[in-house]
Scaffold this motif. Structure first.
Motif, short mmCIF file in Angstrom:
data_model
loop_
_atom_site.label_atom_id
_atom_site.label_comp_id
_atom_site.label_asym_id
_atom_site.label_seq_id
_atom_site.Cartn_x
_atom_site.Cartn_y
_atom_site.Cartn_z
N CYS A 46 -27.49 -15.28 -31.72
CA CYS A 46 -26.63 -14.85 -32.81
C CYS A 46 -25.19 -15.35 -32.59
O CYS A 46 -24.32 -14.53 -32.30
N PRO A 47 -24.91 -16.63 -32.67
CA PRO A 47 -23.53 -17.08 -32.46
C PRO A 47 -22.58 -16.47 -33.47
O PRO A 47 -22.82 -16.51 -34.66
N GLY A 48 -21.51 -15.89 -32.97
CA GLY A 48 -20.50 -15.31 -33.86
C GLY A 48 -20.89 -13.93 -34.35
O GLY A 48 -20.13 -12.98 -34.23
N TYR A 49 -22.09 -13.80 -34.88
CA TYR A 49 -22.57 -12.52 -35.39
C TYR A 49 -22.58 -11.47 -34.29
O TYR A 49 -22.30 -10.31 -34.51
N PHE A 50 -22.87 -11.91 -33.08
CA PHE A 50 -22.89 -11.01 -31.93
C PHE A 50 -21.55 -10.29 -31.78
O PHE A 50 -21.48 -9.08 -31.58
N CYS A 68 -32.56 -11.43 -34.09
CA CYS A 68 -31.27 -11.49 -34.76
C CYS A 68 -31.49 -11.57 -36.26
O CYS A 68 -31.35 -12.63 -36.86
N ASP A 69 -31.88 -10.47 -36.87
CA ASP A 69 -32.16 -10.43 -38.30
C ASP A 69 -30.93 -9.88 -39.01
O ASP A 69 -30.60 -8.70 -38.90
N PHE A 70 -30.25 -10.75 -39.75
CA PHE A 70 -28.99 -10.36 -40.37
C PHE A 70 -29.19 -9.26 -41.42
O PHE A 70 -28.25 -8.52 -41.73
N GLY A 76 -26.54 -1.80 -41.97
CA GLY A 76 -25.78 -0.87 -41.14
C GLY A 76 -26.27 -0.76 -39.72
O GLY A 76 -25.70 -0.03 -38.92
N MET A 77 -27.35 -1.49 -39.37
CA MET A 77 -27.87 -1.43 -38.00
C MET A 77 -27.14 -2.47 -37.15
O MET A 77 -27.67 -3.53 -36.83
N ILE A 78 -25.91 -2.17 -36.76
CA ILE A 78 -25.09 -3.18 -36.09
C ILE A 78 -25.46 -3.35 -34.63
O ILE A 78 -24.84 -4.14 -33.92
N GLY A 79 -26.48 -2.63 -34.16
CA GLY A 79 -26.96 -2.84 -32.80
C GLY A 79 -27.98 -3.96 -32.72
O GLY A 79 -28.41 -4.32 -31.63
N GLU A 80 -28.37 -4.54 -33.88
CA GLU A 80 -29.34 -5.62 -33.88
C GLU A 80 -28.89 -6.74 -32.96
O GLU A 80 -27.77 -7.25 -33.06
N GLY A 81 -29.76 -7.15 -32.06
CA GLY A 81 -29.42 -8.20 -31.11
C GLY A 81 -29.06 -7.68 -29.73
O GLY A 81 -29.03 -8.44 -28.77
N ILE A 82 -28.80 -6.37 -29.61
CA ILE A 82 -28.42 -5.80 -28.31
C ILE A 82 -29.66 -5.44 -27.51
O ILE A 82 -30.56 -4.78 -28.01
N SER A 132 -38.58 -10.90 -48.04
CA SER A 132 -37.81 -9.66 -48.18
C SER A 132 -38.51 -8.54 -47.42
O SER A 132 -39.74 -8.46 -47.43
N HIS A 133 -37.72 -7.66 -46.78
CA HIS A 133 -38.29 -6.55 -46.03
C HIS A 133 -38.98 -5.54 -46.95
O HIS A 133 -39.78 -4.73 -46.48
N VAL A 134 -38.65 -5.55 -48.24
CA VAL A 134 -39.28 -4.61 -49.17
C VAL A 134 -39.95 -5.35 -50.33
O VAL A 134 -40.28 -4.75 -51.34
N GLY A 135 -40.17 -6.65 -50.17
CA GLY A 135 -40.75 -7.45 -51.24
C GLY A 135 -42.24 -7.22 -51.41
O GLY A 135 -42.94 -6.77 -50.50
N ILE A 136 -42.74 -7.55 -52.58
CA ILE A 136 -44.17 -7.45 -52.90
C ILE A 136 -44.59 -8.71 -53.63
O ILE A 136 -43.88 -9.19 -54.53
N VAL A 137 -45.74 -9.26 -53.26
CA VAL A 137 -46.27 -10.43 -53.95
C VAL A 137 -47.52 -10.05 -54.73
O VAL A 137 -48.13 -9.01 -54.47
N ASN A 138 -47.90 -10.89 -55.69
CA ASN A 138 -49.01 -10.53 -56.57
C ASN A 138 -50.38 -10.77 -55.92
O ASN A 138 -50.47 -11.29 -54.80
N ALA A 139 -51.42 -10.41 -56.64
CA ALA A 139 -52.78 -10.40 -56.10
C ALA A 139 -53.27 -11.78 -55.67
O ALA A 139 -54.17 -11.89 -54.83
N SER A 140 -52.69 -12.83 -56.22
CA SER A 140 -53.16 -14.18 -55.89
C SER A 140 -52.91 -14.55 -54.43
O SER A 140 -53.50 -15.49 -53.91
#
Length: 352
Positions: A101-105, A167-169, A175-181, A226-234
């Motif tokens: 996570c360059p910079g984001y860390f 490192c999932d932005f 608000g989970m700013i501990g991501e990467g620790i 997307s963490h909450v995405g849904i795709v169709n039956a195909s």
């Protein structure tokens, strides 16, 4: 004539290689001299916008940045840690996080030195902070098993940030700013990895979910981006990619669970479905395992404010996404997995 053609090809190839090397050299030089990176290396606190640019663009030449970080001495890495008030991270852990996570860390840790830190978008019951002591604990699950929701529940109840080996932005934006620790500065460290890839701790909080539901949830996330995405039956049923994914995941889901629940680990298993039946009791068990104090008010607040930010709003039955052949593949592994899950009173019935 043939000789002259070969000579022309040789000359073009030679000059082409020289030209490409010059461009590569200039890119690497420009990356290392990038003013955003230099701000970090000069121990100046970059603005939030600068660090966001570093993290989202991943730098134009990431390999050059990686080589630079690898060449930093332990004292230089520790100086960076000291300047940004990072405690509990070894030089190796600090190096790994910088490279991921360059910079984001730096942003997610200590942009609060400029009063710019973001508060969690999910409601919490206490002021959020990092902890300064404690035993490192891994929060492990197969993808699609509710890891993000459990992180939110723990943050809401304890007021302590959770971490993660990736490192999932999207998590930072939530608000989970501990991501990467990866340290004991966070109450748990999220991972989907297998044990051989990570030996940070032997204390494991393992979330298990019905594999039929977990596979569909993870496939939705991956295909919808997307963490909450849904795709169709195909995307399901006889779709060749889904078919391959199910048959491969069924085996590795079972192996993943078995590896994390061996006697080498001190493991508490959280059955995802039980969180919907008796959230208070399951939270209490988790906090007892973590050795973290709690009050009745903590539970009442969490239950009242429990967010579903990482939940999908759907009305489908996961089982409808599978062919009979796919169901048989999952049930075969489920039957074997239940031998282990019975020890934790978390077994599942075969489904057809």
């Amino acid at each position: 004539m043939l000789l002259s053609r070969r000579l022309i090809v040789l000359l073009l190839t030679t000059f082409g290689c020289i030209f490409i090397c010059m461009i590569t050299s200039n890119l690497e030089s420009a990356t290392i001299k990038d003013p955003m990176l230099m701000q970090v290396l000069n121990s100046e606190l970059p603005t939030v916008s600068v660090l966001l640019s570093m993290s989202e663009l991943k730098l134009k030449n990431k390999s050059a940045f990686h080589r630079y970080i690898k060449d930093l001495s332990d004292s230089d890495l520790n100086k960076l840690a000291e300047n940004y008030h990072v405690t509990g991270l070894t030089s190796t852990a600090l190096q790994r996080t910088f490279m991921a996570c360059p910079g984001y860390f730096l942003l997610k840790h200590f942009s609060n030195a400029k009063g710019e830190i973001q508060t969690p978008k999910h409601q919490t019951c206490k002021n959020m902070s990092f902890q300064t002591s404690g035993t490192p604990v891994a929060l492990v699950s197969w993808p699609g098993s509710g890891n993000s929701w459990v992180r939110q529940l723990l943050e809401t109840t304890t007021g302590i940030y959770t971490g993660g080996v990736d490192c999932d932005f999207a998590y930072y934006r939530a608000g989970m700013i501990g991501e990467g620790i990866v340290s004991n500065n966070v109450i748990v460290v999220k991972s989907h990895w297998e044990p051989p890839s990570w030996n940070f701790t032997n204390k494991i909080l393992y979330i298990v979910r019905n594999p039929f539901d977990a596979f569909v949830a993870d496939w939705n996330r991956e295909q919808a981006h997307s963490h909450v995405g849904i795709v169709n039956a195909s995307y399901f049923g006889n779709n060749s990619k889904w078919d391959k994914r199910v048959k491969n995941s069924a085996y590795w889901w079972r192996v993943h669970m078995e590896q994390w629940t061996t006697e080498k680990h001190v493991t508490h298993v959280v059955k995802y479905e039980k969180l919907f039946v008796d959230l208070k009791t399951e939270l209490q068990k988790m906090l007892d395992f973590l050795g973290h104090p709690y009050t009745e008010a903590d539970f009442n607040c969490t239950i009242h404010s429990s967010t579903k930010q990482f939940h999908r709003n759907h009305s489908y039955r996961a089982l409808d996404k599978y062919t009979q052949e796919q169901k048989a593949a999952v049930n075969k592994q489920l039957k074997i997995a239940n031998i282990v899950l019975q020890k934790f009173k978390s077994e599942y019935q075969e489904q057809w």
